[in-house]
Design a protein around this motif. Structure first.
Motif, short mmCIF file in Angstrom:
data_model
loop_
_atom_site.label_atom_id
_atom_site.label_comp_id
_atom_site.label_asym_id
_atom_site.label_seq_id
_atom_site.Cartn_x
_atom_site.Cartn_y
_atom_site.Cartn_z
N GLU A 64 0.83 -1.20 0.00
CA GLU A 64 0.00 0.00 0.00
C GLU A 64 0.87 1.25 0.00
O GLU A 64 0.60 2.23 -0.71
CB GLU A 64 -0.90 -0.01 1.23
CG GLU A 64 -1.90 1.14 1.28
CD GLU A 64 -2.75 1.13 2.54
OE1 GLU A 64 -3.67 1.96 2.62
OE2 GLU A 64 -2.49 0.30 3.44
N TYR A 65 1.95 1.22 0.79
CA TYR A 65 2.86 2.36 0.83
C TYR A 65 3.51 2.57 -0.53
O TYR A 65 3.61 3.70 -1.02
CB TYR A 65 3.94 2.12 1.88
CG TYR A 65 4.97 3.24 1.94
CD1 TYR A 65 4.69 4.44 2.58
CD2 TYR A 65 6.23 3.09 1.34
CE1 TYR A 65 5.61 5.47 2.61
CE2 TYR A 65 7.15 4.11 1.37
CZ TYR A 65 6.85 5.31 2.01
OH TYR A 65 7.76 6.33 2.03
N ARG A 66 3.94 1.47 -1.17
CA ARG A 66 4.58 1.58 -2.48
C ARG A 66 3.63 2.18 -3.51
O ARG A 66 4.01 3.05 -4.29
CB ARG A 66 5.06 0.20 -2.94
CG ARG A 66 5.97 0.23 -4.17
CD ARG A 66 6.05 -1.14 -4.79
NE ARG A 66 4.80 -1.48 -5.46
CZ ARG A 66 4.25 -2.68 -5.46
NH1 ARG A 66 4.79 -3.69 -4.81
NH2 ARG A 66 3.12 -2.90 -6.11
N ASP A 67 2.37 1.71 -3.51
CA ASP A 67 1.39 2.25 -4.46
C ASP A 67 1.18 3.74 -4.23
O ASP A 67 1.06 4.52 -5.18
CB ASP A 67 0.05 1.50 -4.32
CG ASP A 67 0.13 0.06 -4.81
OD1 ASP A 67 1.11 -0.27 -5.53
OD2 ASP A 67 -0.75 -0.74 -4.45
N TYR A 68 1.13 4.13 -2.96
CA TYR A 68 0.97 5.55 -2.64
C TYR A 68 2.19 6.35 -3.09
O TYR A 68 2.06 7.42 -3.70
CB TYR A 68 0.75 5.72 -1.14
CG TYR A 68 0.79 7.15 -0.66
CD1 TYR A 68 -0.18 8.08 -1.05
CD2 TYR A 68 1.81 7.59 0.18
CE1 TYR A 68 -0.15 9.39 -0.61
CE2 TYR A 68 1.85 8.91 0.62
CZ TYR A 68 0.87 9.80 0.22
OH TYR A 68 0.92 11.10 0.64
N LEU A 69 3.37 5.82 -2.82
CA LEU A 69 4.61 6.51 -3.17
C LEU A 69 4.70 6.77 -4.67
O LEU A 69 5.14 7.83 -5.11
CB LEU A 69 5.82 5.69 -2.72
CG LEU A 69 7.20 6.24 -3.06
CD1 LEU A 69 7.46 7.55 -2.32
CD2 LEU A 69 8.29 5.22 -2.73
N PHE A 70 4.28 5.79 -5.48
CA PHE A 70 4.40 5.91 -6.92
C PHE A 70 3.24 6.68 -7.56
O PHE A 70 3.23 6.87 -8.77
CB PHE A 70 4.50 4.53 -7.56
CG PHE A 70 5.77 3.79 -7.19
CD1 PHE A 70 6.82 4.45 -6.57
CD2 PHE A 70 5.91 2.44 -7.44
CE1 PHE A 70 7.98 3.78 -6.21
CE2 PHE A 70 7.07 1.76 -7.10
CZ PHE A 70 8.11 2.44 -6.49
N SER A 71 2.29 7.12 -6.76
CA SER A 71 1.21 7.96 -7.30
C SER A 71 1.70 9.40 -7.42
O SER A 71 2.71 9.78 -6.81
CB SER A 71 -0.01 7.90 -6.37
OG SER A 71 0.28 8.58 -5.14
N LEU A 72 0.98 10.21 -8.19
CA LEU A 72 1.38 11.61 -8.36
C LEU A 72 1.40 12.34 -7.02
O LEU A 72 2.32 13.10 -6.72
CB LEU A 72 0.44 12.31 -9.33
CG LEU A 72 0.61 11.96 -10.80
CD1 LEU A 72 -0.44 12.66 -11.65
CD2 LEU A 72 2.01 12.33 -11.29
#
Length: 288
Positions: A64-72
């Protein structure tokens, strides 16, 4: 996912362990973006440091953290926190003191011989952390300027971490951190807190105004209006892969005046690198 899923009885629970795949993806991103090596041995360290970020964001897992990090949104808001989590900001006043002795006793007099009418030296502290290195340099250059009134200087101090740059600009430190500063310089360049119970010191305004702090990722494109006479890049490259180290120093050399000096950390080496530098003393190089 509901961010409240990780709250049990009103308390935050530990995230599930970071998987090898999650570590590889995050590690690859960190190494590509910041040049910092992320071998498998750093998995536990990364997991520990990022767990604090998951707690702040109320997340339960690293995917979840990774997905958030790679979002704009994440790239904009979370990147500074990721930088703070993965960088090591160990520094001291007068760290590797012999460098400042060489500078004061040998290199600055040599510069004055080349420019007897004086002028201004430009110095750059790359990877300045919380400011102790550039303020040490400012003390040394200021002392030399007192003896040579035609001498002037300015210091640029850069780091990738916004957090340490804020600390550096405040220039407030625990009293015990000043123990490495010679007493005569302590008396001249440090202010004590009026509240003696706080045990804090602050760098005097005279030196603070000489140092300009700027956020900078050394792996990205950088430019300056003028070249530098002195570059301190100490204990920065030890976290980078060898090809990244050489590319970084080639970039630094572009901004170093011919005859200017580069200082690196005592555990670092430029041996085998194709650079326009000549070693004059251990960890001290002159641009040719």
């Amino acid at each position: 996912m509901n961010h409240n899923d990780n709250l049990k009885n009103g308390q935050w629970s530990l995230p599930r362990p970071m998987t090898v795949q999650e570590f590889k993806k995050l590690g690859h991103f960190i190494q590509t973006e910041f040049g910092i090596k992320m071998p498998p041995s750093k998995k536990t360290m990364l997991e520990s440091r990022l767990s604090k970020r998951l707690r702040s964001l109320n997340m339960t897992n690293f995917e979840e953290y990774r997905d958030y990090l790679f979002s704009l949104k994440g790239l904009e808001l979370e990147m500074p926190h990721l930088v703070d989590a993965v960088t090591t900001n160990k520094t001291d006043f007068f760290r590797e003191e012999h460098h400042f002795d060489i500078l004061y006793k040998e290199l600055l007099p040599e510069w004055m011989e080349r420019y007897p009418e004086g002028g201004r030296i430009m110095a750059w502290c790359a990877g300045c952390s919380n400011g102790k290195e550039p303020y040490t340099l400012a003390m040394v250059l200021n002392e030399f300027g007192i003896e040579h009134p035609v001498f002037d200087y300015n210091i640029l101090a850069t780091d990738i971490s916004r957090q340490v740059l804020k600390e550096a600009e405040r220039a407030v430190y625990p009293v015990k951190d000043a123990e490495a500063i010679p007493p005569v310089l302590r008396k001249k360049y440090l202010l004590r807190s009026r509240d003696r119970n706080r045990q804090l010191i602050r760098i005097v305004p005279e030196l603070r105004k000489r140092v300009a702090f700027r956020e900078m990722n050394l792996l990205q494109d950088i430019s300056f209006r003028e070249k530098m006479d002195i570059i301190f890049c100490r204990n920065v490259i030890i976290y980078f892969e060898r090809p990244v180290q050489e590319a970084l120093f080639r970039k630094l050399c572009k901004f170093l005046e011919p005859g200017g000096y580069l200082f690196i950390g005592h555990s670092e080496t430029l041996n085998g690198m194709d650079l326009p530098l000549k070693q004059t003393r251990p960890t001290v190089y002159r641009k040719i």
